[in-house]
Design a protein around this motif. Structure first.
Motif, PDB file in Angstrom:
ATOM      1  N   HIS A  22       0.818  -1.221   0.000  1.00 10.37           N
ATOM      2  CA  HIS A  22       0.000   0.000   0.000  1.00 10.37           C
ATOM      3  C   HIS A  22       0.850   1.268   0.000  1.00 10.37           C
ATOM      4  N   ILE A  23       2.030   1.213  -0.572  1.00  7.91           N
ATOM      5  CA  ILE A  23       2.920   2.373  -0.579  1.00  7.91           C
ATOM      6  C   ILE A  23       2.289   3.575  -1.283  1.00  7.91           C
ATOM      7  N   HIS A  24       1.496   3.334  -2.318  1.00  8.53           N
ATOM      8  CA  HIS A  24       0.842   4.447  -3.029  1.00  8.53           C
ATOM      9  C   HIS A  24      -0.169   5.146  -2.129  1.00  8.53           C
ATOM     10  N   ASP A  25      -0.870   4.386  -1.309  1.00  3.49           N
ATOM     11  CA  ASP A  25      -1.811   4.997  -0.372  1.00  3.49           C
ATOM     12  C   ASP A  25      -1.077   5.923   0.606  1.00  3.49           C
ATOM     13  N   TRP A  26       0.063   5.456   1.101  1.00  2.39           N
ATOM     14  CA  TRP A  26       0.829   6.269   2.043  1.00  2.39           C
ATOM     15  C   TRP A  26       1.395   7.512   1.367  1.00  2.39           C
ATOM     16  N   LEU A  27       1.780   7.405   0.108  1.00  2.00           N
ATOM     17  CA  LEU A  27       2.275   8.576  -0.620  1.00  2.00           C
ATOM     18  C   LEU A  27       1.158   9.602  -0.827  1.00  2.00           C
ATOM     19  N   ILE A  28      -0.034   9.132  -1.092  1.00  2.00           N
ATOM     20  CA  ILE A  28      -1.175  10.045  -1.241  1.00  2.00           C
ATOM     21  C   ILE A  28      -1.478  10.729   0.089  1.00  2.00           C
ATOM     22  N   LEU A  29      -1.360  10.007   1.190  1.00  3.16           N
ATOM     23  CA  LEU A  29      -1.546  10.626   2.511  1.00  3.16           C
ATOM     24  C   LEU A  29      -0.516  11.727   2.747  1.00  3.16           C
ATOM     25  N   VAL A  30       0.726  11.479   2.367  1.00  6.20           N
ATOM     26  CA  VAL A  30       1.766  12.506   2.504  1.00  6.20           C
ATOM     27  C   VAL A  30       1.416  13.714   1.635  1.00  6.20           C
TER      28      VAL A  30
END
Length: 171
Positions: A22-30
């Motif tokens: 889920h790295i893309h989800d975390w990048l969107i959160l950032v």
């Protein structure tokens, strides 16, 4: 996403793998955090505030009851405590990860939308007169009758962020 295996899937055994998926989800959160910071730094729209409008904007100026950093903490900590308790009962890192992502997305998207609308609308707060004129003497442009604020820029900036109410979005 890989299928959930029966048995305990703890942070220690599967945490890195779940976060990597889920790295893309975390990048969107950032990215949402960066947008939120930018929205709190930029100057909001300064709507016309004439001399005749000031009678409705003379409520007393009071300090913030909840600081800027307090609302997200109030919105995040109680649900996060429930999520963590549920994790210790179920021992399922997939549920923990999805719940934390959902909580953070909901808080950040709500904050970004609320602050974007506040900056775009620029509606003055009910205490705008005292934010604009801390000495109590109004100064207005003789031609347009628009306010010529003499107060602190940061206080005036917050004075243009009345709508929508941050209380309704827990922000």
């Amino acid at each position: 996403m890989p299928e959930v295996q029966l048995g305990a899937t703890t942070i220690r055994s599967h945490g890195i793998a779940v976060a990597r998926i889920h790295i893309h989800d975390w990048l969107i959160l950032v990215l949402l955090v960066v947008i939120e910071v930018i929205l709190n730094v930029i100057e909001p729209f300064h709507r016309f505030v004439g001399e005749d409008m000031m009678t409705d904007l003379k409520y007393p100026l009071k300090g913030n009851t909840i600081p800027l950093w307090g609302a997200p903490i109030i919105a995040v900590l109680p649900p996060l405590a429930v999520i963590i308790i549920y994790y210790f009962i179920r021992k399922d890192v997939y549920d923990l990860h999805q719940a934390v992502l959902g909580l953070l997305f909901s808080v950040l998207i709500t904050g970004v939308l609320t602050d974007a609308i506040k900056d775009a609308v620029g509606r003055p707060r009910p205490d705008f007169f005292w934010r604009c004129f801390p000495n109590g003497k109004g100064v207005f442009d003789p031609v347009t009758t628009n306010v010529m604020c003499t107060g602190l820029k940061s206080v005036i900036k917050e004075g243009h962020k009345s709508f929508p109410s941050g209380h309704t979005s827990c922000k």
